[in-house]
Motif scaffolding. Structure first.
Motif, PDB file in Angstrom:
ATOM      1  N   LEU A 209     -13.658  23.959  37.049  1.00 49.94           N
ATOM      2  CA  LEU A 209     -14.926  23.637  36.398  1.00 49.94           C
ATOM      3  C   LEU A 209     -16.105  24.311  37.095  1.00 49.94           C
ATOM      4  O   LEU A 209     -17.027  24.796  36.431  1.00 49.94           O
ATOM      5  CB  LEU A 209     -15.125  22.124  36.358  1.00 49.94           C
ATOM      6  CG  LEU A 209     -14.182  21.353  35.432  1.00 49.94           C
ATOM      7  CD1 LEU A 209     -14.396  19.861  35.583  1.00 49.94           C
ATOM      8  CD2 LEU A 209     -14.373  21.776  33.980  1.00 49.94           C
ATOM      9  N   LEU A 210     -16.071  24.344  38.425  1.00 41.97           N
ATOM     10  CA  LEU A 210     -17.153  25.006  39.151  1.00 41.97           C
ATOM     11  C   LEU A 210     -17.142  26.514  38.890  1.00 41.97           C
ATOM     12  O   LEU A 210     -18.200  27.139  38.776  1.00 41.97           O
ATOM     13  CB  LEU A 210     -17.040  24.722  40.646  1.00 41.97           C
ATOM     14  CG  LEU A 210     -17.275  23.269  41.072  1.00 41.97           C
ATOM     15  CD1 LEU A 210     -17.159  23.129  42.579  1.00 41.97           C
ATOM     16  CD2 LEU A 210     -18.615  22.751  40.582  1.00 41.97           C
ATOM     17  N   GLU A 211     -15.966  27.090  38.771  1.00 45.74           N
ATOM     18  CA  GLU A 211     -15.881  28.522  38.447  1.00 45.74           C
ATOM     19  C   GLU A 211     -16.441  28.796  37.058  1.00 45.74           C
ATOM     20  O   GLU A 211     -17.164  29.784  36.857  1.00 45.74           O
ATOM     21  CB  GLU A 211     -14.430  28.994  38.539  1.00 45.74           C
ATOM     22  CG  GLU A 211     -13.942  29.229  39.955  1.00 45.74           C
ATOM     23  CD  GLU A 211     -12.569  29.877  39.988  1.00 45.74           C
ATOM     24  OE1 GLU A 211     -11.959  30.052  38.901  1.00 45.74           O
ATOM     25  OE2 GLU A 211     -12.100  30.217  41.093  1.00 45.74           O
ATOM     26  N   ARG A 212     -16.123  27.926  36.094  1.00 43.90           N
ATOM     27  CA  ARG A 212     -16.671  28.108  34.751  1.00 43.90           C
ATOM     28  C   ARG A 212     -18.195  28.010  34.792  1.00 43.90           C
ATOM     29  O   ARG A 212     -18.904  28.789  34.133  1.00 43.90           O
ATOM     30  CB  ARG A 212     -16.111  27.045  33.801  1.00 43.90           C
ATOM     31  CG  ARG A 212     -14.638  27.166  33.436  1.00 43.90           C
ATOM     32  CD  ARG A 212     -14.340  28.374  32.578  1.00 43.90           C
ATOM     33  NE  ARG A 212     -15.066  28.413  31.337  1.00 43.90           N
ATOM     34  CZ  ARG A 212     -14.647  27.876  30.176  1.00 43.90           C
ATOM     35  NH1 ARG A 212     -13.484  27.240  30.142  1.00 43.90           N
ATOM     36  NH2 ARG A 212     -15.357  27.996  29.070  1.00 43.90           N
ATOM     37  N   GLY A 213     -18.710  27.051  35.562  1.00 45.71           N
ATOM     38  CA  GLY A 213     -20.158  26.909  35.685  1.00 45.71           C
ATOM     39  C   GLY A 213     -20.806  28.123  36.316  1.00 45.71           C
ATOM     40  O   GLY A 213     -21.854  28.595  35.848  1.00 45.71           O
ATOM     41  N   MET A 214     -20.194  28.661  37.373  1.00 47.71           N
ATOM     42  CA  MET A 214     -20.745  29.845  38.030  1.00 47.71           C
ATOM     43  C   MET A 214     -20.702  31.056  37.103  1.00 47.71           C
ATOM     44  O   MET A 214     -21.629  31.872  37.084  1.00 47.71           O
ATOM     45  CB  MET A 214     -19.983  30.131  39.323  1.00 47.71           C
ATOM     46  CG  MET A 214     -20.228  29.122  40.440  1.00 47.71           C
ATOM     47  SD  MET A 214     -21.967  29.017  40.952  1.00 47.71           S
ATOM     48  CE  MET A 214     -22.216  30.667  41.615  1.00 47.71           C
ATOM     49  N   ASP A 215     -19.633  31.172  36.312  1.00 47.84           N
ATOM     50  CA  ASP A 215     -19.544  32.278  35.351  1.00 47.84           C
ATOM     51  C   ASP A 215     -20.683  32.187  34.336  1.00 47.84           C
ATOM     52  O   ASP A 215     -21.294  33.209  33.977  1.00 47.84           O
ATOM     53  CB  ASP A 215     -18.195  32.248  34.631  1.00 47.84           C
ATOM     54  CG  ASP A 215     -17.045  32.674  35.529  1.00 47.84           C
ATOM     55  OD1 ASP A 215     -17.311  33.264  36.596  1.00 47.84           O
ATOM     56  OD2 ASP A 215     -15.883  32.402  35.175  1.00 47.84           O
ATOM     57  N   MET A 216     -20.970  30.976  33.858  1.00 47.60           N
ATOM     58  CA  MET A 216     -22.045  30.791  32.893  1.00 47.60           C
ATOM     59  C   MET A 216     -23.394  31.099  33.526  1.00 47.60           C
ATOM     60  O   MET A 216     -24.274  31.689  32.891  1.00 47.60           O
ATOM     61  CB  MET A 216     -22.012  29.364  32.346  1.00 47.60           C
ATOM     62  CG  MET A 216     -20.775  29.071  31.502  1.00 47.60           C
ATOM     63  SD  MET A 216     -20.627  27.331  31.030  1.00 47.60           S
ATOM     64  CE  MET A 216     -22.014  27.167  29.901  1.00 47.60           C
ATOM     65  N   LYS A 217     -23.558  30.729  34.783  1.00 48.33           N
ATOM     66  CA  LYS A 217     -24.806  31.019  35.480  1.00 48.33           C
ATOM     67  C   LYS A 217     -25.029  32.520  35.597  1.00 48.33           C
ATOM     68  O   LYS A 217     -26.136  33.023  35.330  1.00 48.33           O
ATOM     69  CB  LYS A 217     -24.784  30.390  36.868  1.00 48.33           C
ATOM     70  CG  LYS A 217     -25.992  30.765  37.716  1.00 48.33           C
ATOM     71  CD  LYS A 217     -25.950  30.150  39.092  1.00 48.33           C
ATOM     72  CE  LYS A 217     -27.164  30.572  39.906  1.00 48.33           C
ATOM     73  NZ  LYS A 217     -27.228  29.943  41.223  1.00 48.33           N
ATOM     74  N   GLU A 218     -23.995  33.235  36.000  1.00 44.85           N
ATOM     75  CA  GLU A 218     -24.127  34.676  36.178  1.00 44.85           C
ATOM     76  C   GLU A 218     -24.341  35.396  34.859  1.00 44.85           C
ATOM     77  O   GLU A 218     -25.039  36.416  34.797  1.00 44.85           O
ATOM     78  CB  GLU A 218     -22.876  35.210  36.884  1.00 44.85           C
ATOM     79  CG  GLU A 218     -22.739  34.709  38.325  1.00 44.85           C
ATOM     80  CD  GLU A 218     -21.423  35.118  38.961  1.00 44.85           C
ATOM     81  OE1 GLU A 218     -20.656  35.842  38.287  1.00 44.85           O
ATOM     82  OE2 GLU A 218     -21.159  34.720  40.105  1.00 44.85           O
ATOM     83  N   LEU A 219     -23.770  34.844  33.777  1.00 43.28           N
ATOM     84  CA  LEU A 219     -23.871  35.500  32.480  1.00 43.28           C
ATOM     85  C   LEU A 219     -25.184  35.183  31.770  1.00 43.28           C
ATOM     86  O   LEU A 219     -25.809  36.071  31.179  1.00 43.28           O
ATOM     87  CB  LEU A 219     -22.687  35.087  31.601  1.00 43.28           C
ATOM     88  CG  LEU A 219     -22.626  35.718  30.200  1.00 43.28           C
ATOM     89  CD1 LEU A 219     -22.459  37.234  30.312  1.00 43.28           C
ATOM     90  CD2 LEU A 219     -21.490  35.110  29.385  1.00 43.28           C
ATOM     91  N   ARG A 220     -25.614  33.914  31.842  1.00 37.80           N
ATOM     92  CA  ARG A 220     -26.745  33.487  31.019  1.00 37.80           C
ATOM     93  C   ARG A 220     -27.918  32.893  31.792  1.00 37.80           C
ATOM     94  O   ARG A 220     -28.953  32.577  31.197  1.00 37.80           O
ATOM     95  CB  ARG A 220     -26.259  32.444  29.987  1.00 37.80           C
ATOM     96  CG  ARG A 220     -25.105  32.946  29.143  1.00 37.80           C
ATOM     97  CD  ARG A 220     -24.827  32.044  27.972  1.00 37.80           C
ATOM     98  NE  ARG A 220     -23.632  32.466  27.240  1.00 37.80           N
ATOM     99  CZ  ARG A 220     -23.597  33.475  26.395  1.00 37.80           C
ATOM    100  NH1 ARG A 220     -24.702  34.170  26.178  1.00 37.80           N
ATOM    101  NH2 ARG A 220     -22.475  33.805  25.766  1.00 37.80           N
ATOM    102  N   GLY A 221     -27.766  32.708  33.100  1.00 36.83           N
ATOM    103  CA  GLY A 221     -28.846  32.083  33.852  1.00 36.83           C
ATOM    104  C   GLY A 221     -28.958  30.612  33.506  1.00 36.83           C
ATOM    105  O   GLY A 221     -28.002  29.997  33.045  1.00 36.83           O
TER     106      GLY A 221
END
Length: 253
Positions: A209-221
C-alpha cells in the motif's frame, strides 16, 4: 520490512508522533507520504489504518465506537501521515457535518493528500452494508470533486471472500463493481485483512500500500481541492492589502 510501531493513541483530531517507520532507511529518509482513508463504517478501514501504522497485533478486534471526527496519525516525524475519517460516504452524518469533516481531512494533510484510499468490503462479506461500491465512489467524488478521481485508490478488504485466488476480473463481474472502479483513477488493491493475519502478511500488505501511495505521489503529486485554491488566493490578497497598509504607515514615520 522491519520496524513497526509498538502502539498508538487516537486524539480528537491529531495523534502524537510515533517512532520508527518502514518509509525510512538507516541513512536516508524518503519524502513525506500523506494518505486519507475513506469508506463505510465496518468495512475494514480502522484495521487498515492500524496496518499502515504497524500497530496491529493480529488479534480479533472488538468493535469500537464509530469515529466522529477526522483524525491524523503520524509516523517517524511525519514521514508518513495517515488520516482516518468518519462515515463521510454514508448517510449516518448530516451533510453539513460530512462537508466539515471532509475539509478537516484535507487540512490535516495540508497541502493535500497524495492518495485517498477508498476502503470497501468485498461483496458478500459479513461487513458489507447497504451502500454499494458505486455509491461510495460517487459520494467521494461529490465531496472532493471530479479531479479527486485520479487520486483515489480503491482498497477492497476481506478479499478472501472472493475465493481462493481473488482477482480484479472476478470482482468486475459482480454487479455494480465495474462502474465503481471505473470512477477511480487507479486499479484496485485486493487485500486480506482478516483478524489473526500473520505478521509477515501484514508487513507485506503495508509495504504494498505504501508503494502504491508513493507511485501515485511521484506520478500525480498531491491533490488540491478547489476551496483550498480559493483560500490560498484570498490569503495572498489579504497579505498584499496588509503589506500595502503597513508600508503606508512606515512612510508616515
Amino acid at each position: 520490512m522491519t520496524s513497526f510501531l509498538s502502539g498508538f493513541r487516537k486524539g480528537s483530531s491529531e495523534s502524537p508522533k510515533a517512532p520508527d517507520s518502514d518509509l525510512t532507511s538507516s541513512t536516508t529518509k524518503k519524502p513525506k507520504l500523506r494518505l486519507v482513508l475513506l469508506g463505510p463504517s465496518g468495512g475494514g478501514r480502522t484495521s487498515l489504518v492500524e496496518t499502515l501504522l504497524g500497530s496491529r497485533n493480529g488479534e480479533t478486534e472488538a468493535p469500537g465506537a464509530p469515529l466522529l471526527q477526522s483524525t491524523k496519525f503520524t509516523v517517524d516525524g511525519e514521514e508518513l501521515i495517515v488520516v482516518d475519517t468518519p462515515d463521510l460516504l454514508g448517510t449516518s452524518m448530516e451533510d453539513g457535518v460530512r462537508a466539515t469533516e471532509a475539509l478537516r481531512a484535507l487540512q490535516l494533510t495540508r497541502p493535500g493528500p497524495h492518495a485517498f484510499l477508498l476502503v470497501l468490503p468485498a461483496p458478500g462479506s459479513s461487513t458489507d452494508d447497504d451502500q454499494d461500491a458505486a455509491q461510495a465512489a460517487k459520494a467521494a467524488l461529490q465531496l472532493f470533486g471530479e479531479e479527486a478521481s485520479e487520486h483515489i485508490l480503491p482498497v477492497v478488504t476481506h478479499a478472501d471472500r472472493l475465493g481462493r485466488n481473488p482477482t480484479v476480473d472476478r470482482l468486475m463481474e459482480v454487479e455494480g463493481w465495474k462502474s465503481a472502479l471505473d470512477l477511480c483513477g487507479q486499479s484496485p488493491e485486493l487485500v486480506d485483512n482478516r483478524p489473526g493475519l500473520e505478521l509477515e502478511a501484514q508487513r507485506e500488505l503495508r509495504r504494498k500500500l505504501l508503494e502504491r501511495g508513493m507511485d501515485m505521489k511521484e506520478l500525480r503529486g498531491h491533490f488540491v481541492h478547489e476551496l483550498q485554491r480559493r483560500e490560498d488566493l484570498l490569503r495572498e490578497e489579504l497579505l498584499a492589502d496588509m503589506s500595502s497598509a503597513l508600508a503606508g504607515k512606515l512612510g508616515q514615520v
